[in-house]
Every structure is written in structure tokens, then in C-alpha cells.
Design an enzyme around this catalytic site. Structure first.
Site, PDB file in Angstrom:
ATOM      1  N   LYS A   1       5.168   8.415  -4.010  1.00 17.39           N
ATOM      2  CA  LYS A   1       4.234   7.381  -4.829  1.00 17.39           C
ATOM      3  C   LYS A   1       2.745   7.750  -4.039  1.00 17.39           C
ATOM      4  CE  LYS A   1       3.030   3.556  -6.380  1.00 17.39           C
ATOM      5  NZ  LYS A   1       2.960   2.995  -7.016  1.00 17.39           N
TER       6      LYS A   1
ATOM      7  N   HIS B   1       0.712  14.548   1.254  1.00 19.23           N
ATOM      8  CA  HIS B   1      -0.039  14.219   0.817  1.00 19.23           C
ATOM      9  C   HIS B   1      -1.422  14.570   0.126  1.00 19.23           C
ATOM     10  CE1 HIS B   1       2.019  11.243   4.056  1.00 19.23           C
ATOM     11  NE2 HIS B   1       2.066  10.132   2.800  1.00 19.23           N
TER      12      HIS B   1
ATOM     13  N   CYS C   1      -3.571  17.577   4.228  1.00 18.92           N
ATOM     14  CA  CYS C   1      -2.072  17.472   4.693  1.00 18.92           C
ATOM     15  C   CYS C   1      -1.369  18.057   3.569  1.00 18.92           C
ATOM     16  CB  CYS C   1      -2.051  15.834   4.582  1.00 18.92           C
ATOM     17  SG  CYS C   1      -0.142  14.811   5.118  1.00 18.92           S
TER      18      CYS C   1
ATOM     19  N   LYS D   1       7.930  17.039  -5.045  1.00 18.12           N
ATOM     20  CA  LYS D   1       8.586  16.021  -4.487  1.00 18.12           C
ATOM     21  C   LYS D   1       8.613  14.500  -5.079  1.00 18.12           C
ATOM     22  CE  LYS D   1       8.641  13.219   0.115  1.00 18.12           C
ATOM     23  NZ  LYS D   1       8.419  12.776   1.163  1.00 18.12           N
TER      24      LYS D   1
ATOM     25  N   CYS E   1      -3.398  12.192   9.988  1.00 16.18           N
ATOM     26  CA  CYS E   1      -3.225  11.714   8.360  1.00 16.18           C
ATOM     27  C   CYS E   1      -3.102  10.108   8.343  1.00 16.18           C
ATOM     28  CB  CYS E   1      -2.216  12.567   7.597  1.00 16.18           C
ATOM     29  SG  CYS E   1      -1.886  11.904   5.767  1.00 16.18           S
TER      30      CYS E   1
ATOM     31  N   HIS F   1      11.188   3.537  -4.767  1.00 18.12           N
ATOM     32  CA  HIS F   1      11.768   4.460  -5.841  1.00 18.12           C
ATOM     33  C   HIS F   1      12.043   4.714  -5.171  1.00 18.12           C
ATOM     34  CE1 HIS F   1      10.415   7.608  -3.570  1.00 18.12           C
ATOM     35  NE2 HIS F   1       8.929   7.821  -3.585  1.00 18.12           N
TER      36      HIS F   1
ATOM     37  N   CYS G   1       0.862   9.249   6.488  1.00 19.86           N
ATOM     38  CA  CYS G   1       1.564   9.992   7.462  1.00 19.86           C
ATOM     39  C   CYS G   1       1.780   9.209   8.544  1.00 19.86           C
ATOM     40  CB  CYS G   1       1.711  11.612   8.119  1.00 19.86           C
ATOM     41  SG  CYS G   1       1.461  12.373   6.687  1.00 19.86           S
TER      42      CYS G   1
ATOM     43  N   HIS H   1      13.641   6.675  -2.470  1.00 22.46           N
ATOM     44  CA  HIS H   1      14.347   5.187  -1.207  1.00 22.46           C
ATOM     45  C   HIS H   1      15.428   5.574  -1.300  1.00 22.46           C
ATOM     46  CE1 HIS H   1       9.779   4.744  -1.181  1.00 22.46           C
ATOM     47  NE2 HIS H   1       9.610   5.189  -0.276  1.00 22.46           N
TER      48      HIS H   1
HETATM   49  N1  MSP Z   1       8.897   4.726   7.508  1.00 19.10           N
HETATM   50  C1  MSP Z   1       8.652   5.776   7.420  1.00 19.10           C
HETATM   51  C2  MSP Z   1       9.890   6.093   8.500  1.00 19.10           C
HETATM   52  C3  MSP Z   1      10.020   5.715  10.343  1.00 19.10           C
HETATM   53  S1  MSP Z   1      11.583   6.002  10.634  1.00 19.10           S
HETATM   54  C4  MSP Z   1      12.150   4.707  11.686  1.00 19.10           C
HETATM   55  C5  MSP Z   1       8.591   6.113   6.258  1.00 19.10           C
HETATM   56  N2  MSP Z   1       8.551   5.431   5.590  1.00 19.10           N
HETATM   57  S2  MSP Z   1       8.792   5.860   4.053  1.00 19.10           S
HETATM   58  O1  MSP Z   1       8.898   5.379   3.394  1.00 19.10           O
HETATM   59  O2  MSP Z   1       7.893   7.143   3.210  1.00 19.10           O
HETATM   60  O3  MSP Z   1      10.459   6.670   3.552  1.00 19.10           O
HETATM   61  C6  MSP Z   1      10.480   8.140   4.207  1.00 19.10           C
HETATM   62  C7  MSP Z   1      11.918   8.487   3.704  1.00 19.10           C
HETATM   63  O4  MSP Z   1      12.067   8.080   2.103  1.00 19.10           O
HETATM   64  C8  MSP Z   1      12.580  10.007   3.737  1.00 19.10           C
HETATM   65  O5  MSP Z   1      12.462  10.039   4.654  1.00 19.10           O
HETATM   66  C9  MSP Z   1      13.533   9.585   2.571  1.00 19.10           C
HETATM   67  O6  MSP Z   1      14.886   9.806   3.828  1.00 19.10           O
HETATM   68  C10 MSP Z   1      12.971   8.576   1.523  1.00 19.10           C
HETATM   69  N3  MSP Z   1      12.553   9.507   0.593  1.00 19.10           N
HETATM   70  C11 MSP Z   1      11.275   8.779   0.273  1.00 19.10           C
HETATM   71  N4  MSP Z   1      10.839  10.208  -1.126  1.00 19.10           N
HETATM   72  C12 MSP Z   1      11.538  10.844  -1.031  1.00 19.10           C
HETATM   73  C13 MSP Z   1      12.307  11.858  -2.021  1.00 19.10           C
HETATM   74  N5  MSP Z   1      11.518  12.526  -2.982  1.00 19.10           N
HETATM   75  N6  MSP Z   1      13.780  12.230  -1.551  1.00 19.10           N
HETATM   76  C14 MSP Z   1      14.441  12.610  -0.972  1.00 19.10           C
HETATM   77  N7  MSP Z   1      14.236  11.513  -0.375  1.00 19.10           N
HETATM   78  C15 MSP Z   1      13.145  10.955  -0.394  1.00 19.10           C
HETATM   79  O7  MSP Z   1       8.600   7.460   6.829  1.00 19.10           O
END
Ligand code: MSP
Length: 501
Positions: A298, A146, A143, A295, A125, A17, A128, A20
Site C-alpha cells: 500500500k 516503507h 525504513c 514488493k 518507523c 490488497h 512498522c 494479504h
Molecule cells: N499486523 C502485522 C502482522 C501481525 S501478525 C501477529 C502486519 N500486518 S500487514 O497488514 O502488514 O500484513 C503483513 C503480511 O501481509 C505479510 O507478512 C504477508 O503475509 C502479507 N503480505 C502483504 N504484502 C504482501 C506481498 N506483497 N507479498 C506477499 N505477502 C504479502 O504485518
């Protein structure tokens, strides 16, 4: 000099999304900017494919974890060219070359005496993949990320002696205040360590979707250790037949949002210390893209699909909007209405019109040739939003990962150039037959536009390529105002940011 920048690797339990895309574009802006400065850049992104979050999502969908991982990793891979991300490699943690390397490193951690067998009990969780400490829990043992009720889980498994690193980590943050930015995030990390570190479980007994522990293959590794190590392992196999570790490690910059600060500021350095691997130089922790007050995520169901946004506005507009609207480092709300407004007023009017006007005037009044032999105008070079020394200012800000502030400086210059057109009125100079002054004004406009477009290139790579080609600028190197003398032939262009239908 080398510049190695990474994004988090994203979970493949769902499709990408805009959140990312946001981090990945941020890292891309820095990577592109550093390439413009002639640095030896390596830019890594990828997917985190093991562990409970993925295994559980696969179960819900009735597919194998590998099938789910393949499908969603492909969506992340497809996203990269769509948002013009110039990553040098895309790591998938289900890649055997990664898992082998993870096993090697973890065996070292084991042999160095940092692991033991034990029992763990706590609120867990599964989304997480993290046990929450009492202070981290939300109301009703939920959590905080979530918003689901957590259960107490008891496990027999291997532990990593995180608690033994408390002193070393505190010293590390004292001696290297630059390790985490912004400052308030470093303070959060320090407060967390001061609150006392508990040992963390390093393995999961009841899961087979992961990297087997080399010394106890009945258990798979805790997904966060497997995932964090991607930053290190990728360098050993990103280029077939070549090991890039010596060239790029330690990483210059890990970019991420605040949700994973704890893992990066505490687990990651501790793990590297335990394995005897050099620590990264810096981490930058940004805030959240919010939809309304929440925030975008998903699990909360309020995500904006980056593919749809690109179809409507184009990738440059998306890249620009995210970093203009939300100050990098802080939380900020985005909306389709806000996106449309900035597209019209800033991209189409401020920047697009400036480009069209300048090129059209040079075409009309000087047969498309930028006047030669004119001087830089101090009225445009100096003071607020001035073009003089702008590349030094922007470079300094981007060295501190101030992506939004650097864009503000560029936009100040775009607006200054627009005011210059309004003040000098080249059309009146042409009527009055004031050739020398018209030469000077047109030269300054072309040169100012060139300099600022080079600085904007990492933010809006597509439209800046079109504009720089029209300005007869082949290089993407940053340039000082006045460093090119004129004489080049330029061309008119179609609107860079056409009206939205
Ligand atoms: N897989 C772990 C990260 C491992 S790194 C060694 C993870 N994945 S995640 O798919 O949940 O991605 C989290 C990251 O996605 C956040 O730290 C950020 O970089 C990005 N984001 C996800 N949602 C976001 C927002 N709503 N706003 C800003 N960044 C976002 O955690």
C-alpha cells in the site's frame, strides 16, 4: 489429530490488497487439504487493529481509530468469502475478549520478572511500529520497507528483557530445526540472534489506542505483543462457551511473509517462554508478490485489488495463478498479462478441456457410465507425472508447506492425462470397435481425473466441486488411483474456465 494454522493478522490502516489475499489463500489451501485428510482443523485469520500505524492513518483521514478499524476490518471480512477462504474464526484485536486475555498473559510476563522501566532511544518507523537497529536501516536512515526517513525517538517506557533470551533462543533453533522453514529463513533468524538482541520496549506512553498495561494503565502495550498473542487468545473465545486452547494449542503452523520474520522468530518465542506458554510447532515464511521489481504494498502504491481480479478471472483462477506463478517461499512477479496467459493455457486448456473431453467421451461412447471392471493402466500410473501414488507425494509436499511444488505435481498429472487422450485416441478405438480397450482407456481417464481433481480441490474449490459432482464423487477425501472401480454415471459440464471476455 488437530491442525491449527494461522495467517498474520492484517493492519486495518488500509484496505486489503492481493498480498494479504496471497498469504490467506496459502493457509486456506493447507487447511482444506488437512480437512480432506480427516484432521481436526482450526484455521485463524483476522485483523491487527491497535497501535500507531492505525492511529496515524485514522488521524490522516480525520476519523477515530475505531471508525477506521471497523471500516477496514469489514473489508477484510468481506474478502474472505470472495476468495473462498474457509477460516474457522476471524479475530479482531480490538475485541475485548482478546485484550483481557492479553493483559492476563502480559501480567504473567511481568510477574515472572521479564519487564523493567527505562528509557529508549533509536530510529523509529511508525508504519512498522518498530525501532530499527543500525544494521536494519536503509540509506539516509530510512525504513527499508516503507522507504521513509526515520527520526530518532526517545521514550520512557517499559521494557521486555529480550536480551536475556539469546541463549535460549539459539538453543531452541538448534534443537528444533523444523521450527522455521524454509531453512534459509531459519538461518536469517539465527544470524539476527547471534548479532545480539537488545531489550525491546513493551509499551507506548503517548498513545491511547491499544491495550492498557495492567500494572501501569497510563501506557498501552506495544502493538506487536498485543498482535502476536492473537494466535493464542483467539482459541479461548472463538467458540462461545468453549475454550479451544487445549484442543489446538500449540499451533501447528504460522504462515507469513518475510517482512515479519523477526517478530515471529524472535519476539514471539521469547514472549511465550517468558509467559510459560508452549511454543508453536512450525512457521513457514514465504516471499513477496512483486509488481514489476517491487514488493506490492500500500505504501508504495503498486497494489492489485483482489476484488477486481476476482471479478475478472474468478476466485479459483486467482488462487491458482498466485501459487502457480510465484514459487511459494520465493519472491515472484505477477502481472495481468501473466494471469491471462495461465488462465487460457493451463486452466481453460489443460484442465478445463481435459474435464470436458473426458466427460463428453464417456457420455458419447458409454452412455455416461464409467466402465466397470477395467484395470489401472501402468502407462498412466507409473513414471514422471504418473497417477500412481500421487496422493502420497502431494501429501508429503504439503506437510512441508511446499504449496507450489504440490501444485506442479498435480499439473504434471493433468498434462499426463491429456497426453494419454492424445496417444490412445478413444475416438479411433470407438471406430475400430475395440470395446475392451475403449473401456480401459475411459475408465483410466475418469479415475485419473477424479484423483487429481480431489488433490486440486484446495487450490480451486469452486470448479473442483462442479467437476467432482459431474464425476459423481461425493467425498472430498483424498483417493488413490484405482481405488474406485467405475460403474457411476457421470454428466457433461459447461466449460469450467470460459473464455475471458
Ligand atoms: N499486523 C502485522 C502482522 C501481525 S501478525 C501477529 C502486519 N500486518 S500487514 O497488514 O502488514 O500484513 C503483513 C503480511 O501481509 C505479510 O507478512 C504477508 O503475509 C502479507 N503480505 C502483504 N504484502 C504482501 C506481498 N506483497 N507479498 C506477499 N505477502 C504479502 O504485518
Amino acid at each position: 489429530m488437530s491442525f491449527y494454522v494461522t495467517t498474520p493478522i492484517y493492519y486495518v490502516n488500509a484496505e486489503p490488497h492481493l498480498g494479504h489475499a496471497y498469504t490467506t489463500i496459502g493457509a486456506d489451501i493447507l487447511a482444506r487439504h488437512m480437512r480432506q485428510r480427516g484432521e481436526d482443523v482450526f484455521f485463524l485469520t483476522g485483523t491487527d487493529e491497535h497501535g500507531e500505524p492505525v492511529a496515524q492513518a485514522a488521524e490522516r483521514e480525520g476519523v477515530t481509530p475505531r471508525e477506521l478499524a471497523d471500516r477496514n476490518a469489514q473489508r477484510f471480512l468481506d474478502l474472505m468469502p470472495k476468495i473462498d477462504v474457509s477460516n474457522d474464526f476471524f479475530i479482531r484485536t480490538s475485541d475485548e475478549r482478546h485484550t483481557e486475555r492479553v493483559q492476563e498473559v502480559m501480567q504473567r510476563v511481568h510477574d515472572n520478572g521479564h519487564v523493567y522501566e527505562g528509557t529508549y532511544e533509536g530510529f523509529y518507523c511508525p508504519r512498522c511500529a518498530d525501532f530499527k537497529t543500525p544494521t536494519e536501516l536503509g540509506p539516509g536512515n530510512t525504513c527499508p520497507i516503507h522507504e521513509i526517513v526515520l527520526e530518532v525517538v526517545t521514550e520512557e517506557n517499559w521494557f521486555f528483557r529480550l536480551s536475556s533470551f539469546e541463549g535460549e533462543l539459539l538453543r531452541l533453533y538448534e534443537e528444533h530445526p523444523d521450527l522455521i522453514a524454509p531453512d534459509f529463513r531459519r538461518n536469517e533468524a539465527i544470524a539476527f540472534i547471534r548479532g545480539g538482541l537488545q531489550d525491546v520496549s513493551l509499551s507506548r506512553p503517548k498513545l491511547d489506542w491499544g491495550v492498557p498495561l495492567p500494572w501501569d494503565p497510563e501506557q498501552v502495550m506495544y502493538v506487536w505483543f498485543d498482535a502476536l498473542l492473537n494466535y493464542y487468545t483467539a482459541l479461548s473465545f472463538a467458540r462461545p462457551g468453549e475454550d479451544l486452547t487445549d484442543r489446538y494449542w500449540p499451533a501447528n503452523l504460522h504462515v507469513m511473509a518475510k517482512d515479519i520474520l523477526k517478530f515471529h522468530s524472535i519476539y514471539w518465542p521469547a514472549l511465550l517462554l517468558a509467559a510459560g506458554i508452549e511454543l508453536p510447532k512450525r512457521m513457514y515464511v514465504h516471499g513477496y508478490l512483486l509488481m514489476g521489481e517491487k514488493k506490492m504494498s500500500k505504501s508504495l502504491g503498486n497494489v492489485l485489488d483482489p476484488f477486481e481480479a476476482i471479478d475478472k478471472f474468478g476466485s479459483d483462477a486467482l488462487r491458482f495463478y498466485c501459487f502457480r506463478e510465484v514459487s511459494f517461499g520465493q519472491d515472484g512477479s505477477i502481472s495481468t498479462a501473466g494471469f491471462e496467459a495461465r488462465y487460457e493455457t493451463e486452466l481453460a486448456n489443460d484442465f478445463g478441456n481435459l474435464a470436458s473431453r473426458v466427460l463428453a467421451m464417456i457420455d458419447r461412447y458409454r452412455d455416461g457410465v464409467v466402465p466397470e471392471g477395467a484395470e489401472v493402466d501402468p502407462d498412466l500410473a507409473d513414471g514422471e507425472g504418473g497417477l500412481g501414488g500421487i496422493e502420497v507425494l502431494v501429501t508429503g509436499l504439503l506437510d512441508r508447506t511446499e504449496i507450489t511444488r504440490a501444485l506442479e505435481v498435480c499439473w504434471g498429472a493433468v498434462r499426463r492425462l491429456n497426453r494419454y487422450v492424445e496417444e490412445r485416441k478413444p475416438w479411433e478405438l470407438a471406430k475400430a470397435d475395440d470395446g475392451a480397450e475403449l473401456d480401459r482407456v475411459l475408465y483410466n481417464l475418469a479415475e485419473g481425473l477424479r484423483v487429481v481433481t480431489l488433490l486440486l480441490h484446495p487450490y480451486v474449490p469452486r470448479s473442483s466441486d462442479v467437476l467432482l459432482a459431474a464425476l459423481a464423487e461425493d467425498s472430498r477425501e483424498l483417493a488413490a488411483f484405482g481405488s474406485r472401480g467405475g460403474g457411476q454415471s457421470v454428466e457433461r459440464i459447461a466449460p469450467l474456465f470460459p473464455k475471458l471476455s
